[in-house]
Scaffold this active site. Structure first.
Site, short mmCIF file in Angstrom:
data_model
loop_
_atom_site.label_atom_id
_atom_site.label_comp_id
_atom_site.label_asym_id
_atom_site.label_seq_id
_atom_site.Cartn_x
_atom_site.Cartn_y
_atom_site.Cartn_z
N GLU A 244 29.70 111.75 21.54
CA GLU A 244 30.04 110.99 20.36
C GLU A 244 31.10 111.49 19.71
O GLU A 244 31.33 111.22 18.47
CB GLU A 244 28.88 110.53 19.40
CG GLU A 244 27.79 109.75 20.08
CD GLU A 244 26.70 109.31 18.90
OE1 GLU A 244 26.38 108.03 19.41
OE2 GLU A 244 26.29 110.07 18.41
N HIS B 151 28.54 113.34 11.26
CA HIS B 151 27.82 112.32 11.72
C HIS B 151 26.11 112.92 11.71
O HIS B 151 25.79 113.87 12.45
CB HIS B 151 28.33 112.17 13.15
CG HIS B 151 27.10 111.14 13.86
ND1 HIS B 151 26.72 110.04 13.28
CD2 HIS B 151 26.56 111.21 15.04
CE1 HIS B 151 26.07 109.49 14.33
NE2 HIS B 151 25.77 110.29 15.18
N HIS C 118 21.64 111.71 11.46
CA HIS C 118 20.74 110.93 11.74
C HIS C 118 19.51 111.29 10.83
O HIS C 118 18.18 111.11 10.91
CB HIS C 118 20.00 110.95 12.98
CG HIS C 118 20.99 111.07 14.22
ND1 HIS C 118 21.01 112.10 15.11
CD2 HIS C 118 22.01 110.24 14.56
CE1 HIS C 118 22.23 111.83 15.86
NE2 HIS C 118 22.79 111.05 15.83
N HIS D 22 20.87 103.76 14.17
CA HIS D 22 21.49 105.10 14.38
C HIS D 22 21.49 106.18 13.39
O HIS D 22 20.85 107.02 13.67
CB HIS D 22 22.76 104.89 14.95
CG HIS D 22 23.54 105.92 15.91
ND1 HIS D 22 24.19 105.94 16.89
CD2 HIS D 22 23.61 107.27 15.47
CE1 HIS D 22 24.62 107.08 17.14
NE2 HIS D 22 24.11 107.97 16.50
#
Lengths: 259, 259, 259, 259
Positions: D104, D123, D125, D192
């Site tokens: 990603e 980024h 989670h 996500h």
């Protein structure tokens, strides 16, 4: 140890000679002992999750009620004896030692001025407290370890002082907060955190730890959905008459913080 | 080790000689082993979050049912073998060794008197239990590891004894608590905490750990908002017939507590 | 290391010689490597909070599909290579080495018999899963890391097999559980816990860790009170086509477990 | 240290010579310092629970705005200086050094292209964020430490780009995410996780930590059931004008991550 002694000497020079009137009762702690206690209090509050990188704890000097001890601007967990400074009632350091001060140090000076009974203060952003600081649901006492909550925990809203960046960076803002606190043991600050006060460093740490516990418990009790029986004001008043409320936990917290 | 032996000798002197009638079955543990188990139990209960700086665990002496072992007044995590004292059924230490006792030691003596089947007792303020202690929502058994909860966990309210400071500081208050517990394995104390009892030190520790787990689970199940299928009384009764319920976890908890 | 080799030799003697048909693809791991992986899997599951003193993980032997590896009856965090035994499809150890077996070992044998695709199984009592095991609210997939949840997580109720002590202590009970699992990746057990299955030891550990995460997340999403957009079955199916789903985390979990 | 220098030399060779126009202001950090900061940022984000085995953090190169630093594909907690690679605006490594890249990585290149003001990107989670990513309830700012939330945290749904496996594995998907982010400091990704951006590595780490805190707090405030007073946009704007927002915590987080 060297810096502890140096720091203690420095404190001694800055403080007025002990007042004769205060010599009754147990001997006052030395400045070195005060500094050491302040360092431990900082570490415990970080270790127990009351403070993270922000927030602070202060102690009114036992021999000069117009001065208080507070760390320079830094994360509480990293404070050492050399980082403890002495402040006056104007919220400014007596000797800054070239270090920067917490922006919100006026919280301490204004509360000490408004509350002669208060000997120690914590300002924190403990995660469990913010939901109550922002909510219309008042904090209630869940158990004897947080009996002081039964006296009420008012919410102070900085918005009543006009538009701000939410920080209590001036004496007038801090004075308003002190008024919001009133005669209570703790006050919540909308969109910000809380202040907790007590008659000793050990008790202000203990109250901060158990205010956190109480907030978590109340949240869970509310989530259960039943009727809740909170601690009554009469029970709480009897419980709070014990001056050594949290002393048993101090050694434990100290050991945990040192790990 | 030296203090362990000294402590064991001390216990031995204080206890009546072993009764012949009790000599069937496996040999009784030595006093040194009892003291060592008590220290481990204190450390496990702290390490697993059942106790913080407060709360206590006791063990009825296997060779003298009118005496029990309990630490002197201190944080459970810090208890060493030299801190274990022997108490009589009046809630007073046989030999205080110059140390102070827990204010609430009567909880132990009164429950031991009321419940001949009980060999070990925990008094705790575990955070997950207070919401249930203050709520009208009863605890229910969520899974086999806390099957004893299916038998019911009554809530005892000290207010029924008049106005107090919420502490169980006298024998009459403790006797009332013992009556509230009745024949159950655990009771909640409104505005305070809980008591947990069992037939061995390992099981009272295990029940305390899983009572905490069960409380957390029930709270989450309630929050989910659906229909909840609790463990049935019939299933629980079968499950509780296994005397070694929590023995497998003891070594694990002991290792974690020693870290 | 000595016991690792001894254990590996022991496994080797107990297993049929490698089948020629299975020699295509990468070389099969040695028995020593299998044992080492099993020990790490046990430690990771304990370290990540999936297992406490109870629960177990097994691995179907890559060279003999009718045998599987499982620790003797003990807390997973304490398992060493000498504790790994080999079991047959009757749920009994090939060589018990004088050790006791988990009472619920039949869970593994019956699922391996019913599901030829399954290579590894976890049986757990993870705290976040019990609320869903007891609730009428079904588990739903919250994010890509737990995409397998979108396939559905059935709840199996041991009560359908009559009155029990809630333990899956016999082959018929375990066979019923395997039927409840059906073709899914995980099943909840009312009043007890869960089983999780996968095509490798790494993936069954990964699924167990993220099933726990997913349960916590779903509970919080439900508590928020809004409309929830769960992961769709079509998205999840695409996501699950990646065979190395959780491999990146393995080294991290292994290091954390070794601390 | 050897690999740090090697890595730095490598970065230097890959980057264009410093532009004269950028030489005003404080001297730009050396490549070795950038790499060291990237390693610390990875470790802090893991230590503070923002990232687990997955997720990543990047830094735009201060002397070449068309390049950015990002670790090779691995768990953030395990990143060392040798693992930091340089990427171009096509999302591909300038020199892959034989290592695989995060699938990603295009999240970073597309946001850097769309947002010239952004110097660092996370980024993640983070478990507390997924409930909001899947819920119709918008994130709101709970306190001054997360003032940037008051600007709004949009939810981007990958489903608007058609059926996917939920991963942002292509430049077009990442470009859509960058559009979803718009001019904000953070965006949630349905099913996500989230992206967080800032003008420095310290601030993107700080924002990620406090976005997590804010999510937990808001969830609890909602569960309390009362009226909630969120931080106002006007207050937040004043608060966000301080460029050194999270610098005090950096040293603390660094020390904790090194334990």
């Amino acid at each position: 140890m060297k810096s502890l002694l140096a720091s203690a000497v420095c404190l001694g020079l800055l403080l007025a000679p002990p007042l004769g009137a205060q010599r009754s009762g147990p001997p006052a702690p030395t400045d070195a002992a005060l500094v050491a206690d302040m360092v431990v209090a900082n570490h415990i509050l970080a270790s127990e999750g009351v403070l993270d990188g922000m927030g602070h704890v202060s102690l009114r000097h036992p021999r000069d009620p117009n001065r208080f001890l507070l760390a320079r601007s830094m994360a509480p967990a990293l404070v050492t004896d050399a980082d403890i400074l002495v402040y006056g009632m104007d919220g400014e350091p007596i000797d800054a030692k070239g270090q920067s001060s917490y922006q919100e140090r006026f919280i301490h000076s204004e509360i000490y001025k408004a509350r002669p009974d208060v000997q120690a203060i914590v300002h924190c952003h403990t995660p469990s407290l913010i939901p109550f600081a922002d909510s219309s649901v008042p904090m209630r006492a869940m158990y004897h370890m947080a009996a002081f909550v039964a006296d009420g925990v008012p919410v102070w809203d900085i918005r009543t002082m006009g538009l701000t960046d939410l920080l209590v960076k001036t004496a007038p803002l801090a004075k308003s907060l002190a008024q919001g606190l009133g005669t209570k043991s703790a006050a919540l600050m909308r969109g910000h955190g809380a202040v907790v006060v007590a008659t000793s460093l050990q008790n202000v740490v203990g109250r901060s730890v158990y205010l956190d516990q109480n907030a978590r418990m109340q949240l869970q009790a509310v989530a259960l959905g039943g009727k809740i029986s909170y601690v009554g004001a009469d029970e709480a008043k009897l419980r709070m008459s014990d001056p050594a409320e949290y002393s048993r936990a101090w050694d434990l917290w100290k050991r945990k913080a040192a790990k």
